[in-house]
Each structure stands twice: as C-alpha cells, then as structure tokens.
Design an enzyme around this catalytic site. Sequence first.
Site, PDB file in Angstrom:
ATOM      1  N   ASP A  69     -32.040  -1.845  31.087  1.00  0.00           N
ATOM      2  CA  ASP A  69     -31.861  -3.292  30.968  1.00  0.00           C
ATOM      3  C   ASP A  69     -32.034  -4.001  32.305  1.00  0.00           C
ATOM      4  O   ASP A  69     -32.112  -3.367  33.366  1.00  0.00           O
ATOM      5  CB  ASP A  69     -30.487  -3.616  30.355  1.00  0.00           C
ATOM      6  CG  ASP A  69     -29.409  -2.622  30.785  1.00  0.00           C
ATOM      7  OD1 ASP A  69     -29.491  -2.108  31.912  1.00  0.00           O
ATOM      8  OD2 ASP A  69     -28.502  -2.355  29.995  1.00  0.00           O
ATOM      9  N   ASN A 141     -16.569  -2.713  25.276  1.00  0.00           N
ATOM     10  CA  ASN A 141     -16.680  -3.264  23.915  1.00  0.00           C
ATOM     11  C   ASN A 141     -17.608  -2.419  23.030  1.00  0.00           C
ATOM     12  O   ASN A 141     -17.982  -2.847  21.944  1.00  0.00           O
ATOM     13  CB  ASN A 141     -17.181  -4.721  23.960  1.00  0.00           C
ATOM     14  CG  ASN A 141     -18.600  -4.834  24.509  1.00  0.00           C
ATOM     15  OD1 ASN A 141     -19.207  -3.830  24.902  1.00  0.00           O
ATOM     16  ND2 ASN A 141     -19.142  -6.042  24.538  1.00  0.00           N
ATOM     17  N   HIS A 143     -20.738  -1.422  23.794  1.00  0.00           N
ATOM     18  CA  HIS A 143     -22.195  -1.603  23.935  1.00  0.00           C
ATOM     19  C   HIS A 143     -22.846  -0.381  24.589  1.00  0.00           C
ATOM     20  O   HIS A 143     -22.209   0.341  25.363  1.00  0.00           O
ATOM     21  CB  HIS A 143     -22.543  -2.912  24.666  1.00  0.00           C
ATOM     22  CG  HIS A 143     -22.285  -2.929  26.140  1.00  0.00           C
ATOM     23  ND1 HIS A 143     -21.930  -4.082  26.805  1.00  0.00           N
ATOM     24  CD2 HIS A 143     -22.333  -1.983  27.109  1.00  0.00           C
ATOM     25  CE1 HIS A 143     -21.793  -3.821  28.101  1.00  0.00           C
ATOM     26  NE2 HIS A 143     -22.024  -2.557  28.297  1.00  0.00           N
ATOM     27  N   GLU A 148     -24.957  -5.732  22.571  1.00  0.00           N
ATOM     28  CA  GLU A 148     -23.569  -6.153  22.368  1.00  0.00           C
ATOM     29  C   GLU A 148     -23.192  -6.022  20.885  1.00  0.00           C
ATOM     30  O   GLU A 148     -24.066  -5.916  20.022  1.00  0.00           O
ATOM     31  CB  GLU A 148     -23.402  -7.611  22.830  1.00  0.00           C
ATOM     32  CG  GLU A 148     -23.763  -7.856  24.293  1.00  0.00           C
ATOM     33  CD  GLU A 148     -22.755  -7.254  25.289  1.00  0.00           C
ATOM     34  OE1 GLU A 148     -21.971  -6.370  24.910  1.00  0.00           O
ATOM     35  OE2 GLU A 148     -22.783  -7.693  26.458  1.00  0.00           O
TER      36      GLU A 148
END
Length: 263
Positions: A69, A141, A143, A148
């Site tokens: 990313d 979370n 990811h 996400e």
Amino acid sequence: MEVLIAQDPAEAAKRAADAVLDGLRRVDGHRLVLGLATGSSPLGLYAELAAAVARGDVDFSETLGFALDEYIGIAPDREQSYRQTLLNDVCKVIGLPEANLNVPDGMGAARAEIAAAAAAYDAKIAAVGGIDVQILGIGTNGHVGFNEPGSSLASRTRIMRLANQTREDNARFFAGIGHVPTHCVTQGLGTLREARRLVLIATGAAKAEAVAAAIEGPLTASCPASVLQLHPDVVICLDEAAASGLRNREYYDASALGFQVTV
Ligand code: F6R
C-alpha cells in the site's frame, strides 16, 4: 492455516522469516517476487532475512518487491511515504535494489488517475507471474494491507479511505493525527489472496482481538484478515501476547510439533 505461537517477538520474527524463506525455496525457474508490508510488525522479520542474506542462504539482488500500500498525497520522496519507508527499512536491509521496488502510486492529480494507476499495479503483479510470498501485518481493527472493515473480500488494488482507528494507530509516524493522510491505495483482498504464500506476523496484546477474529471468527468483511481462511498456504506467526485471545491454542501448539503417527 498454520498458526505458530512463539514466546516473544524475536522468536516470532525468526519463525516468520523461516516461513518466508521456505516459501521462496519452492519457487522454481522464475525471478523471486516478494510482497512487502510496512509498519512495525515485520521489522524483526526483515532483520532475520538480512541475517539469512549474510549467511548466504538467500539473495534478494534479483528479487522484485511489491508494496502492499501507499498513502495518497504523500510524495514518494517524503520520509513518511511507504516508498521511502520500504527503501530505508527493507530494501537497504535485505539488499533488494531500489529499481526492483514497486509501490502503488498515490500522487495522481485526480481520483481517476490514481484509480487507473491502481488497476495498472494489479496488472503489473500479474505480468510478473504473481507474488510468491506476501508478508503481512494486521491492524488493530483487523485490516490487512489497508483493506479496512467493510472491504470486499474480492477487492482489487484501489483507493481506500483509512479508518479513524488506523489513522490514530499510525499517527506515531506523523506530527499528529491531523497530518495522517485520509486515503491510501492498497492491494485488494482479492489481489493479496493471489500470492502463493501468505506470512502474517503479529505481536503484542493490542493485536490479540483482531488476531482471534481473523483466525477463529467467521469469514466476514467486518474482519478483512479473516479472508486468510480462504487461502491454502498461510502461516501466521504470533507472540504470546498476540495469541492470548485464541480459543484453540492447544491445537495450534500440538500441530506445531509436526507430523507424527500415533497408533
Ligand atoms: C502495512 C499495512 C498494514 C500494517 C498494519 C499493522 O503496509 O498494510 O496492514 O501491516 O497496519 O501495522 P503495524 O505493524 O505497524 O502494527
């Protein structure tokens, strides 16, 4: 899915590096292609790979690297860009030439331009024959990459809005939360699932809940890392703290002992 639980982060890094090298050893007849994660989790793993290079066990001078990313709006020569981070924390460390590093382009003038570059990134991965081993971390979370919660399990490399949780977690690399970009380009879950082997490393209690949801929870876009359950060759390396939420601990420990036939 192989779940390896180490005593501490250093041991988890060794196990993860072994899993990466094992995956690369299976590559036959083509140039190695390594998928690279940024963040704190894999730093020990990269140090272990550097040690393997020093021992002469592996050589990354011909290897192609593909980042997971990149932030949108951070120029590639800025310290906080993932291109610079990978150049400093990975390429220099393991001897992967800068010319062989591919990172999504987050600097287009308009959304359509960035989206087109993201699609071209997927095509480039395919053109080199796919990623042999993809290194992954996991967000608090759930990811992977910057996919996400809510990401399609079939998603391709694309623009994503970063979750507030992710921006807070990554504020440590910036001069405060206000400076953390709001958007990124990330390999999609469908993209990263095409890598031949996935090696995820997670350490520390802050990751325990996400790790348990990814490994033992339902397959759901609400925990993007649960998509790893669909992959036939995944190695997950944890320290005790990151493994502390797992219910089937005893089974993972027994499996890690290797193959024995008892009659
Ligand atoms: C990094 C990435 C992220 C991180 C994750 C964990 O390229 O795609 O998924 O792996 O946010 O980050 P750390 O390791 O810093 O806790």
